[in-house]
Design a protein around this motif. Structure first.
Motif, mmCIF file in Angstrom:
data_model
loop_
_atom_site.group_PDB
_atom_site.id
_atom_site.type_symbol
_atom_site.label_atom_id
_atom_site.label_comp_id
_atom_site.label_asym_id
_atom_site.label_seq_id
_atom_site.Cartn_x
_atom_site.Cartn_y
_atom_site.Cartn_z
ATOM 1 N N GLY A 186 -13.793 -52.455 17.308
ATOM 2 C CA GLY A 186 -12.570 -52.189 17.768
ATOM 3 C C GLY A 186 -12.415 -50.930 18.337
ATOM 4 O O GLY A 186 -11.153 -50.319 18.599
ATOM 5 N N PRO A 224 -11.594 -57.206 17.326
ATOM 6 C CA PRO A 224 -10.099 -57.667 16.809
ATOM 7 C C PRO A 224 -9.380 -57.858 18.256
ATOM 8 O O PRO A 224 -9.560 -57.347 19.452
ATOM 9 N N ASN A 282 -5.928 -58.191 18.055
ATOM 10 C CA ASN A 282 -4.740 -57.576 17.814
ATOM 11 C C ASN A 282 -4.653 -56.281 17.361
ATOM 12 O O ASN A 282 -5.353 -55.847 16.286
ATOM 13 N N HIS A 283 -3.865 -55.510 17.838
ATOM 14 C CA HIS A 283 -3.761 -53.995 17.563
ATOM 15 C C HIS A 283 -2.746 -53.417 18.388
ATOM 16 O O HIS A 283 -1.834 -54.091 19.132
ATOM 17 N N ASP A 284 -2.310 -52.296 18.043
ATOM 18 C CA ASP A 284 -1.104 -51.597 18.735
ATOM 19 C C ASP A 284 -1.344 -51.217 20.250
ATOM 20 O O ASP A 284 -2.675 -51.287 20.620
ATOM 21 N N THR A 302 -3.255 -55.026 24.562
ATOM 22 C CA THR A 302 -4.041 -55.966 23.717
ATOM 23 C C THR A 302 -4.770 -56.661 24.788
ATOM 24 O O THR A 302 -4.587 -56.962 25.960
#
Length: 223
Positions: free
Chosen positions: A83, A114, A116-118, A121
């Motif tokens: 990530g 990953p 999903n993250h801030d 995306t």
């Protein structure tokens, strides 16, 4: 077959000399160019698999960005940070999605990258570029359709803005928010309309009407 070849490369590389100072540039160039064997040698001799260039691009990001599936597979054997993101906020998966490197996307998803993250995306990139097949894989991995980009747009809004009708149709079958407004004040249908995508704007309005009819407002009567 690919794993067998990689295993043989690792075995051969184990007897090599320790990593030298010049290996930094060599490793970055190998990742960019897809020179798997020299990179495996360096990694087997102790090079950090999370080595980064001046822009924060890891070896994995560089190889993924260029679509070098064999090189990506080799780097993954050394357990890099899946990530990790560069200075622009892009991960290896995001770059593979943006460039449309399907095989690399599959390798990274299988490895557990990953979704999903801030910030931006992978799903947003897939929607923005109209990559329907990749978008489907990301949804299967639990990608959040209501995550917001820095401009407050969700994936549906990005697809609608760029006229990707197949992606819009697919996202309308999720629980994506149709009322979200971005930082310019556009909703998904008004943004589509403003960019000349009137067919998409109509699709969204039809879906909004369907949802309203399917879930009527609760009426409370007092006596």
């Amino acid at each position: 077959m690919k794993r067998t070849i990689l295993a043989a490369l690792f075995a051969l590389a184990l007897g090599s000399a320790p990593v030298q100072a010049s290996s930094y540039d060599d490793s970055l160039n190998a990742a960019r160019l897809g020179d798997t064997w020299p990179l495996v040698q360096l990694l087997s001799r102790g090079l950090d698999p999370n080595t980064v260039d001046e822009q924060g691009n890891t070896l994995l990001i560089l190889a993924a960005r260029e679509g070098h599936a064999d090189t990506v597979a080799a780097i993954l054997e050394f357990r890099p940070k899946l990530g990790q993101r560069n200075a622009a906020g892009d991960s290896a998966l995001m770059m593979a999605v943006l460039k449309g490197h399907d095989e690399v996307v599959d390798l990274l998803l299988d490895a557990g990258a990953p979704v999903n993250h801030d910030g931006w995306t992978p799903l947003m990139y897939a929607a923005f570029e109209g990559r329907a097949a990749i978008l489907e894989r990301l949804l299967a991995q639990g990608a959040d359709v209501n995550a917001l980009a820095p401009n407050k747009s969700n994936a549906l809004m990005l697809a609608a803005r760029n006229g990707h009708v197949d992606v819009v149709r697919r996202l309308l079958r999720t629980d994506v928010d149709l009322e979200q407004k971005n930082d310019a004040g556009f909703t998904v249908d008004s943004w589509a309309q403003a960019n000349g995508n009137t067919d998409i704007a109509e699709l969204v309005r039809t879906e909004r009407s369907r949802r309203t009819k399917a879930s009527p407002a609760l009426r409370i009567e007092t006596r």
